[in-house]
Design an enzyme around this catalytic site. Structure first.
Site, PDB file in Angstrom:
ATOM      1  N   TRP A 196       0.851  -1.190   0.000  1.00 37.48           N
ATOM      2  CA  TRP A 196       0.000   0.000   0.000  1.00 37.48           C
ATOM      3  C   TRP A 196       0.890   1.245   0.000  1.00 37.48           C
ATOM      4  O   TRP A 196       1.910   1.299   0.690  1.00 37.48           O
ATOM      5  CB  TRP A 196      -0.895  -0.031   1.245  1.00 37.48           C
ATOM      6  CG  TRP A 196      -1.972   1.014   1.272  1.00 37.48           C
ATOM      7  CD1 TRP A 196      -2.549   1.643   0.195  1.00 37.48           C
ATOM      8  CD2 TRP A 196      -2.619   1.546   2.427  1.00 37.48           C
ATOM      9  NE1 TRP A 196      -3.517   2.524   0.613  1.00 37.48           N
ATOM     10  CE2 TRP A 196      -3.582   2.490   1.992  1.00 37.48           C
ATOM     11  CE3 TRP A 196      -2.480   1.320   3.799  1.00 37.48           C
ATOM     12  CZ2 TRP A 196      -4.412   3.208   2.858  1.00 37.48           C
ATOM     13  CZ3 TRP A 196      -3.301   2.027   4.663  1.00 37.48           C
ATOM     14  CH2 TRP A 196      -4.251   2.953   4.208  1.00 37.48           C
TER      15      TRP A 196
ATOM     16  N   SER B   7      -0.715  -3.312   8.616  1.00 41.17           N
ATOM     17  CA  SER B   7      -0.282  -2.175   9.448  1.00 41.17           C
ATOM     18  C   SER B   7       0.167  -2.622  10.837  1.00 41.17           C
ATOM     19  O   SER B   7      -0.273  -2.075  11.853  1.00 41.17           O
ATOM     20  CB  SER B   7      -1.388  -1.120   9.572  1.00 41.17           C
ATOM     21  OG  SER B   7      -1.749  -0.601   8.318  1.00 41.17           O
TER      22      SER B   7
ATOM     23  N   ASN C 199      12.941  -5.442   9.172  1.00 35.09           N
ATOM     24  CA  ASN C 199      11.631  -6.012   9.519  1.00 35.09           C
ATOM     25  C   ASN C 199      11.664  -7.532   9.609  1.00 35.09           C
ATOM     26  O   ASN C 199      10.804  -8.140  10.243  1.00 35.09           O
ATOM     27  CB  ASN C 199      10.578  -5.591   8.482  1.00 35.09           C
ATOM     28  CG  ASN C 199      10.192  -4.126   8.581  1.00 35.09           C
ATOM     29  OD1 ASN C 199      10.517  -3.458   9.553  1.00 35.09           O
ATOM     30  ND2 ASN C 199       9.503  -3.625   7.568  1.00 35.09           N
TER      31      ASN C 199
ATOM     32  N   LYS D  29       4.591  -2.759   5.509  1.00 34.65           N
ATOM     33  CA  LYS D  29       4.742  -2.230   4.156  1.00 34.65           C
ATOM     34  C   LYS D  29       5.899  -1.241   4.100  1.00 34.65           C
ATOM     35  O   LYS D  29       6.043  -0.365   4.946  1.00 34.65           O
ATOM     36  CB  LYS D  29       3.442  -1.580   3.682  1.00 34.65           C
ATOM     37  CG  LYS D  29       2.885  -0.510   4.588  1.00 34.65           C
ATOM     38  CD  LYS D  29       1.559  -0.007   4.044  1.00 34.65           C
ATOM     39  CE  LYS D  29       0.939   1.038   4.933  1.00 34.65           C
ATOM     40  NZ  LYS D  29       0.449   0.502   6.197  1.00 34.65           N
TER      41      LYS D  29
ATOM     42  N   TYR E 274      -4.867  -0.413  -4.597  1.00 36.21           N
ATOM     43  CA  TYR E 274      -3.552   0.217  -4.431  1.00 36.21           C
ATOM     44  C   TYR E 274      -3.052   0.845  -5.729  1.00 36.21           C
ATOM     45  O   TYR E 274      -2.118   1.652  -5.706  1.00 36.21           O
ATOM     46  CB  TYR E 274      -2.501  -0.790  -3.948  1.00 36.21           C
ATOM     47  CG  TYR E 274      -2.776  -1.440  -2.614  1.00 36.21           C
ATOM     48  CD1 TYR E 274      -3.841  -1.040  -1.810  1.00 36.21           C
ATOM     49  CD2 TYR E 274      -1.956  -2.472  -2.151  1.00 36.21           C
ATOM     50  CE1 TYR E 274      -4.092  -1.661  -0.597  1.00 36.21           C
ATOM     51  CE2 TYR E 274      -2.199  -3.091  -0.934  1.00 36.21           C
ATOM     52  CZ  TYR E 274      -3.268  -2.692  -0.164  1.00 36.21           C
ATOM     53  OH  TYR E 274      -3.502  -3.314   1.032  1.00 36.21           O
TER      54      TYR E 274
ATOM     55  N   GLN F 187      -7.822 -10.761   6.482  1.00 37.34           N
ATOM     56  CA  GLN F 187      -6.751  -9.777   6.698  1.00 37.34           C
ATOM     57  C   GLN F 187      -7.330  -8.586   7.462  1.00 37.34           C
ATOM     58  O   GLN F 187      -8.282  -7.950   7.015  1.00 37.34           O
ATOM     59  CB  GLN F 187      -6.172  -9.325   5.351  1.00 37.34           C
ATOM     60  CG  GLN F 187      -4.908  -8.502   5.500  1.00 37.34           C
ATOM     61  CD  GLN F 187      -4.285  -8.098   4.178  1.00 37.34           C
ATOM     62  OE1 GLN F 187      -4.133  -6.912   3.892  1.00 37.34           O
ATOM     63  NE2 GLN F 187      -3.902  -9.077   3.361  1.00 37.34           N
TER      64      GLN F 187
ATOM     65  N   SER G 173     -11.117  -9.440   3.863  1.00 32.29           N
ATOM     66  CA  SER G 173     -10.323  -8.455   4.606  1.00 32.29           C
ATOM     67  C   SER G 173     -11.275  -7.494   5.301  1.00 32.29           C
ATOM     68  O   SER G 173     -12.317  -7.131   4.737  1.00 32.29           O
ATOM     69  CB  SER G 173      -9.394  -7.695   3.648  1.00 32.29           C
ATOM     70  OG  SER G 173      -8.577  -6.783   4.356  1.00 32.29           O
ATOM     71  N   ASN G 174     -10.934  -7.106   6.506  1.00 28.84           N
ATOM     72  CA  ASN G 174     -11.737  -6.164   7.290  1.00 28.84           C
ATOM     73  C   ASN G 174     -13.121  -6.714   7.641  1.00 28.84           C
ATOM     74  O   ASN G 174     -14.025  -5.954   7.955  1.00 28.84           O
ATOM     75  CB  ASN G 174     -11.876  -4.819   6.554  1.00 28.84           C
ATOM     76  CG  ASN G 174     -10.547  -4.145   6.327  1.00 28.84           C
ATOM     77  OD1 ASN G 174      -9.853  -3.791   7.274  1.00 28.84           O
ATOM     78  ND2 ASN G 174     -10.169  -3.984   5.060  1.00 28.84           N
TER      79      ASN G 174
END
Length: 285
Positions: free
Chosen positions: A24, A198, A250, A240, A52, A171, A149-150
């Protein structure tokens, strides 16, 4: 960086790397290089979405990364606004065409509602229609695994009521400061793997003094602590970045957070996303 070799196994036997690259906010013309850099470092899980605007670039990166296509796990998402079967069918094919790929490893319904009505109206029937299109593409071999997602529990129950395939993945926004424990537990009870997007709270967690003090105790950075936290929750972590140094850092998360510190991070309530609260997923709805 052994985490890059670690995988979960979805209920259909498909293996998904535990750590992935979120894309993203990576521009389409920069996405291919970001993917190539990530793959060179050792990432094998790449996540994008129709929304995106970088599927073309991500696909180019996958095709030119120098590793066999089966070694990569590539995800994309059906635009949140698509709540109709024929439009979903066309959009699935559109993603494959944009990416220049014969198949993707995972495709998700990006949100149970269109973004301009996030957590608003009733789109139950539209989600079932979109899901039917995903199920058919899955059966046809265009998509190796399918998910959402969500999605809240009620959104999942709506899909499950008529599904021939239980979603493999949900997700969600998961990070220290925002841990939807009941929803994660519900997903686990249905065999649905949670992916955390995130995991660094869109950067806002970097200002949290308690989290910073804990990270210092472990001799790691705040992002490393936050990524490790989502991994120890049993979720896929999708930080991301287009910065190779950040990609490397990371992935340097081969340490263990104690049970007491996990509990403290789980109980933390920190959902101030600053100017990013303008985005529906950070709006608190």
């Amino acid at each position: 960086m052994s985490i890059l070799n670690d995988t979960y196994t979805l209920t259909n036997g498909v293996r998904i790397p535990k750590l992935g690259l979120g894309t993203w906010f990576i521009d389409d013309d920069k996405a291919a290089q970001a993917v190539r850099d990530a793959v060179q470092i050792g990432y094998r899980n790449i996540d994008t979405a129709q929304a995106y605007g970088n599927e073309r670039g991500v696909g180019e990166g996958v095709r030119t990364a120098g590793v066999p296509r089966p070694d990569l796990f590539v995800s994309t998402k059906l635009a949140a606004e698509i709540k109709e079967y024929d439009a979903a069918v066309a959009a699935i094919d559109g993603s494959l065409e944009a990416m220049g790929l014969d198949y993707v490893d995972l495709m998700l319904i990006h949100s149970p509602q269109p973004w301009d009505d996030f957590r608003g109206g009733d789109y139950a029937e539209g989600n079932r229609e979109a899901w039917r299109a995903l199920e058919e593409a899955h059966k046809a071999g265009k998509i190796r695994s399918i998910g959402v997602s969500n999605f809240q529990q009620s959104d999942l129950e709506n899909i499950l009521a008529g599904a021939t395939v239980t979603p493999h993945v949900n997700q969600l926004l998961v990070h220290a400061g925002n841990t939807p424990g009941e929803l994660i537990a519900f997903c686990e009870s249905k065999g649905i793997l949670v992916e955390s997007y995130s995991p660094i709270a869109h950067g806002e967690i970097l200002t949290n003094v308690d989290v910073a003090a804990m990270a210092e105790r472990y001799g790691v950075s705040v992002p490393q602590l936050c990524i490790r936290y989502t991994l120890q929750l049993g979720t896929v972590s999708l930080p991301k970045t287009a910065n190779p140094e950040h990609m490397r850092a990371n992935a340097e998360v081969d340490f263990e957070i104690s049970d007491a510190d996990m509990a403290a991070l789980r109980d933390l309530d920190a959902r101030d996303y600053g100017e990013n609260a303008a985005f529906p997923v950070y709006s608190g709805r």
